[in-house]
Design a protein around this motif. Sequence first.
Motif, PDB file in Angstrom:
ATOM      1  N   HIS A  13       0.839  -1.191   0.000  1.00  0.00           N
ATOM      2  CA  HIS A  13       0.000   0.000   0.000  1.00  0.00           C
ATOM      3  C   HIS A  13       0.881   1.251   0.000  1.00  0.00           C
ATOM      4  CE1 HIS A  13      -3.418  -2.565   1.136  1.00  0.00           C
ATOM      5  NE2 HIS A  13      -2.533  -3.202   1.876  1.00  0.00           N
ATOM      6  N   THR A  14       0.368   2.317  -0.604  1.00  0.00           N
ATOM      7  CA  THR A  14       1.127   3.568  -0.628  1.00  0.00           C
ATOM      8  C   THR A  14       0.931   4.362   0.660  1.00  0.00           C
ATOM      9  OG1 THR A  14      -0.693   4.716  -1.738  1.00  0.00           O
ATOM     10  CG2 THR A  14       1.036   3.747  -3.137  1.00  0.00           C
ATOM     11  N   GLY A  15      -0.091   4.026   1.426  1.00  0.00           N
ATOM     12  CA  GLY A  15      -0.357   4.686   2.707  1.00  0.00           C
ATOM     13  C   GLY A  15      -0.533   3.651   3.792  1.00  0.00           C
ATOM     14  N   PRO A  16      -0.682   4.100   5.040  1.00  0.00           N
ATOM     15  CA  PRO A  16      -0.859   3.148   6.146  1.00  0.00           C
ATOM     16  C   PRO A  16      -2.201   2.435   6.070  1.00  0.00           C
ATOM     17  CG  PRO A  16      -1.173   5.388   6.924  1.00  0.00           C
ATOM     18  CD  PRO A  16      -0.707   5.487   5.498  1.00  0.00           C
ATOM     19  N   VAL A  17      -2.264   1.249   6.687  1.00  0.00           N
ATOM     20  CA  VAL A  17      -3.497   0.475   6.780  1.00  0.00           C
ATOM     21  C   VAL A  17      -3.693   0.082   8.243  1.00  0.00           C
ATOM     22  CG1 VAL A  17      -4.671  -1.658   6.101  1.00  0.00           C
ATOM     23  CG2 VAL A  17      -3.255  -0.436   4.442  1.00  0.00           C
ATOM     24  N   HIS A  18      -4.920   0.252   8.724  1.00  0.00           N
ATOM     25  CA  HIS A  18      -5.299  -0.173  10.065  1.00  0.00           C
ATOM     26  C   HIS A  18      -6.318  -1.285   9.901  1.00  0.00           C
ATOM     27  CE1 HIS A  18      -3.424   3.410  11.857  1.00  0.00           C
ATOM     28  NE2 HIS A  18      -3.817   3.995  10.743  1.00  0.00           N
ATOM     29  N   ALA A  19      -6.114  -2.404  10.581  1.00  0.00           N
ATOM     30  CA  ALA A  19      -6.994  -3.561  10.443  1.00  0.00           C
ATOM     31  C   ALA A  19      -7.502  -4.005  11.810  1.00  0.00           C
ATOM     32  CB  ALA A  19      -6.244  -4.712   9.771  1.00  0.00           C
ATOM     33  N   HIS A  20      -8.811  -4.216  11.896  1.00  0.00           N
ATOM     34  CA  HIS A  20      -9.453  -4.722  13.110  1.00  0.00           C
ATOM     35  C   HIS A  20     -10.124  -6.041  12.738  1.00  0.00           C
ATOM     36  CE1 HIS A  20      -8.929  -0.945  15.324  1.00  0.00           C
ATOM     37  NE2 HIS A  20      -9.102  -0.377  14.142  1.00  0.00           N
ATOM     38  N   VAL A  21      -9.624  -7.135  13.314  1.00  0.00           N
ATOM     39  CA  VAL A  21     -10.139  -8.470  12.976  1.00  0.00           C
ATOM     40  C   VAL A  21     -11.427  -8.726  13.758  1.00  0.00           C
ATOM     41  CG1 VAL A  21      -9.606 -10.925  12.819  1.00  0.00           C
ATOM     42  CG2 VAL A  21      -7.756  -9.240  12.629  1.00  0.00           C
ATOM     43  N   LEU A  22     -12.501  -8.988  13.028  1.00  0.00           N
ATOM     44  CA  LEU A  22     -13.811  -9.235  13.633  1.00  0.00           C
ATOM     45  C   LEU A  22     -14.118 -10.717  13.769  1.00  0.00           C
ATOM     46  CD1 LEU A  22     -15.796  -6.512  11.661  1.00  0.00           C
ATOM     47  CD2 LEU A  22     -14.668  -6.304  13.887  1.00  0.00           C
ATOM     48  N   GLN A  23     -13.614 -11.518  12.836  1.00  0.00           N
ATOM     49  CA  GLN A  23     -13.904 -12.959  12.829  1.00  0.00           C
ATOM     50  C   GLN A  23     -12.796 -13.692  12.100  1.00  0.00           C
ATOM     51  OE1 GLN A  23     -17.898 -14.278  11.496  1.00  0.00           O
ATOM     52  NE2 GLN A  23     -16.796 -15.578  10.046  1.00  0.00           N
ATOM     53  N   GLY A  24     -12.516 -14.916  12.537  1.00  0.00           N
ATOM     54  CA  GLY A  24     -11.542 -15.760  11.846  1.00  0.00           C
ATOM     55  C   GLY A  24     -10.101 -15.410  12.198  1.00  0.00           C
ATOM     56  N   ARG A  25      -9.208 -16.030  11.457  1.00  0.00           N
ATOM     57  CA  ARG A  25      -7.769 -15.859  11.677  1.00  0.00           C
ATOM     58  C   ARG A  25      -7.084 -15.712  10.332  1.00  0.00           C
ATOM     59  NH1 ARG A  25      -5.466 -20.626  14.334  1.00  0.00           N
ATOM     60  NH2 ARG A  25      -3.943 -19.236  15.239  1.00  0.00           N
ATOM     61  N   TRP A  26      -6.018 -14.892  10.286  1.00  0.00           N
ATOM     62  CA  TRP A  26      -5.244 -14.713   9.065  1.00  0.00           C
ATOM     63  C   TRP A  26      -3.829 -14.294   9.423  1.00  0.00           C
ATOM     64  CZ3 TRP A  26      -3.412  -9.744   8.236  1.00  0.00           C
ATOM     65  CH2 TRP A  26      -4.070  -8.709   8.875  1.00  0.00           C
ATOM     66  N   ARG A  27      -2.969 -14.402   8.428  1.00  0.00           N
ATOM     67  CA  ARG A  27      -1.574 -14.003   8.605  1.00  0.00           C
ATOM     68  C   ARG A  27      -0.992 -13.599   7.269  1.00  0.00           C
ATOM     69  NH1 ARG A  27       2.834 -17.048   8.110  1.00  0.00           N
ATOM     70  NH2 ARG A  27       2.737 -18.922   6.888  1.00  0.00           N
ATOM     71  N   TYR A  28       0.215 -13.086   7.310  1.00  0.00           N
ATOM     72  CA  TYR A  28       0.964 -12.799   6.092  1.00  0.00           C
ATOM     73  C   TYR A  28       2.005 -13.886   5.921  1.00  0.00           C
ATOM     74  CZ  TYR A  28      -1.066  -8.144   6.307  1.00  0.00           C
ATOM     75  OH  TYR A  28      -1.941  -7.099   6.342  1.00  0.00           O
ATOM     76  N   LEU A  29       2.171 -14.369   4.713  1.00  0.00           N
ATOM     77  CA  LEU A  29       3.185 -15.393   4.458  1.00  0.00           C
ATOM     78  C   LEU A  29       4.572 -14.910   4.853  1.00  0.00           C
ATOM     79  CD1 LEU A  29       2.024 -16.788   0.984  1.00  0.00           C
ATOM     80  CD2 LEU A  29       1.652 -17.774   3.266  1.00  0.00           C
ATOM     81  N   GLU A  30       4.784 -13.610   4.829  1.00  0.00           N
ATOM     82  CA  GLU A  30       6.096 -13.022   5.103  1.00  0.00           C
ATOM     83  C   GLU A  30       6.376 -12.839   6.598  1.00  0.00           C
ATOM     84  OE1 GLU A  30       4.549 -12.120   1.136  1.00  0.00           O
ATOM     85  OE2 GLU A  30       3.704 -11.712   3.111  1.00  0.00           O
ATOM     86  N   HIS A  31       5.412 -13.171   7.474  1.00  0.00           N
ATOM     87  CA  HIS A  31       5.573 -12.986   8.927  1.00  0.00           C
ATOM     88  C   HIS A  31       5.123 -14.237   9.678  1.00  0.00           C
ATOM     89  CE1 HIS A  31       6.484  -8.714   8.545  1.00  0.00           C
ATOM     90  NE2 HIS A  31       5.486  -8.631   7.683  1.00  0.00           N
ATOM     91  N   GLU A  32       5.523 -14.335  10.932  1.00  0.00           N
ATOM     92  CA  GLU A  32       5.203 -15.508  11.753  1.00  0.00           C
ATOM     93  C   GLU A  32       3.922 -15.336  12.565  1.00  0.00           C
ATOM     94  OE1 GLU A  32       6.855 -18.430  11.665  1.00  0.00           O
ATOM     95  OE2 GLU A  32       8.007 -17.516  10.057  1.00  0.00           O
ATOM     96  N   TRP A  33       3.497 -14.118  12.838  1.00  0.00           N
ATOM     97  CA  TRP A  33       2.339 -13.884  13.701  1.00  0.00           C
ATOM     98  C   TRP A  33       1.026 -14.220  12.999  1.00  0.00           C
ATOM     99  CZ3 TRP A  33      -0.723 -10.364  11.346  1.00  0.00           C
ATOM    100  CH2 TRP A  33      -0.123  -9.409  10.514  1.00  0.00           C
ATOM    101  N   VAL A  34      -0.023 -14.443  13.809  1.00  0.00           N
ATOM    102  CA  VAL A  34      -1.369 -14.716  13.308  1.00  0.00           C
ATOM    103  C   VAL A  34      -2.319 -13.706  13.944  1.00  0.00           C
ATOM    104  CG1 VAL A  34      -3.267 -16.382  13.259  1.00  0.00           C
ATOM    105  CG2 VAL A  34      -0.911 -17.174  12.990  1.00  0.00           C
ATOM    106  N   ALA A  35      -3.142 -13.038  13.126  1.00  0.00           N
ATOM    107  CA  ALA A  35      -4.172 -12.127  13.615  1.00  0.00           C
ATOM    108  C   ALA A  35      -5.456 -12.921  13.801  1.00  0.00           C
ATOM    109  CB  ALA A  35      -4.380 -10.997  12.612  1.00  0.00           C
ATOM    110  N   GLU A  36      -6.169 -12.658  14.898  1.00  0.00           N
ATOM    111  CA  GLU A  36      -7.416 -13.359  15.170  1.00  0.00           C
ATOM    112  C   GLU A  36      -8.439 -12.369  15.707  1.00  0.00           C
ATOM    113  OE1 GLU A  36      -6.061 -15.041  19.516  1.00  0.00           O
ATOM    114  OE2 GLU A  36      -5.884 -16.338  17.775  1.00  0.00           O
ATOM    115  N   ALA A  37      -9.677 -12.818  15.852  1.00  0.00           N
ATOM    116  CA  ALA A  37     -10.749 -11.942  16.314  1.00  0.00           C
ATOM    117  C   ALA A  37     -10.287 -11.140  17.529  1.00  0.00           C
ATOM    118  CB  ALA A  37     -11.989 -12.753  16.637  1.00  0.00           C
ATOM    119  N   GLY A  38     -10.465  -9.821  17.463  1.00  0.00           N
ATOM    120  CA  GLY A  38     -10.027  -8.933  18.534  1.00  0.00           C
ATOM    121  C   GLY A  38      -8.670  -8.296  18.286  1.00  0.00           C
ATOM    122  N   SER A  39      -7.919  -8.788  17.299  1.00  0.00           N
ATOM    123  CA  SER A  39      -6.582  -8.255  17.008  1.00  0.00           C
ATOM    124  C   SER A  39      -6.673  -6.932  16.251  1.00  0.00           C
ATOM    125  CB  SER A  39      -5.777  -9.224  16.137  1.00  0.00           C
ATOM    126  OG  SER A  39      -5.490 -10.412  16.814  1.00  0.00           O
TER     127      SER A  39
END
Length: 93
Positions: A13-39
């Motif tokens: 992205h050319t600008g910042p992104v803010h993400a609020h996880v509402l349901q489920g789990r996801w991650r970036y292939l380039e990182h080790e962490w996992v975002a989940e509901a509430g993250s």
Amino acid sequence: VKGGGGLLSCHRHTGPVHAHVLQGRWRYLEHEWVAEAGSYVYETPGETHTLVTVGEEDMITLFHVTGALMYCDERGQVTRAEDVFDKVRMARE
């Protein structure tokens, strides 16, 4: 994004992104962490990443995106870009 291995292609992205996880789990292939509901996730402008869902549950995340979305190839070269005006046009078509 659908669960069971849903994927959003490599991009940045050319600008910042803010993400609020509402349901489920996801991650970036380039990182080790996992975002989940509430993250909360902050994406730094210009960081290249590939989003994948984790598990079978569908993922719902509120992404506040500023600037353009730049899709990249395997070498990190931009192949296509979309901004808010492109998204509005696609929604109308």
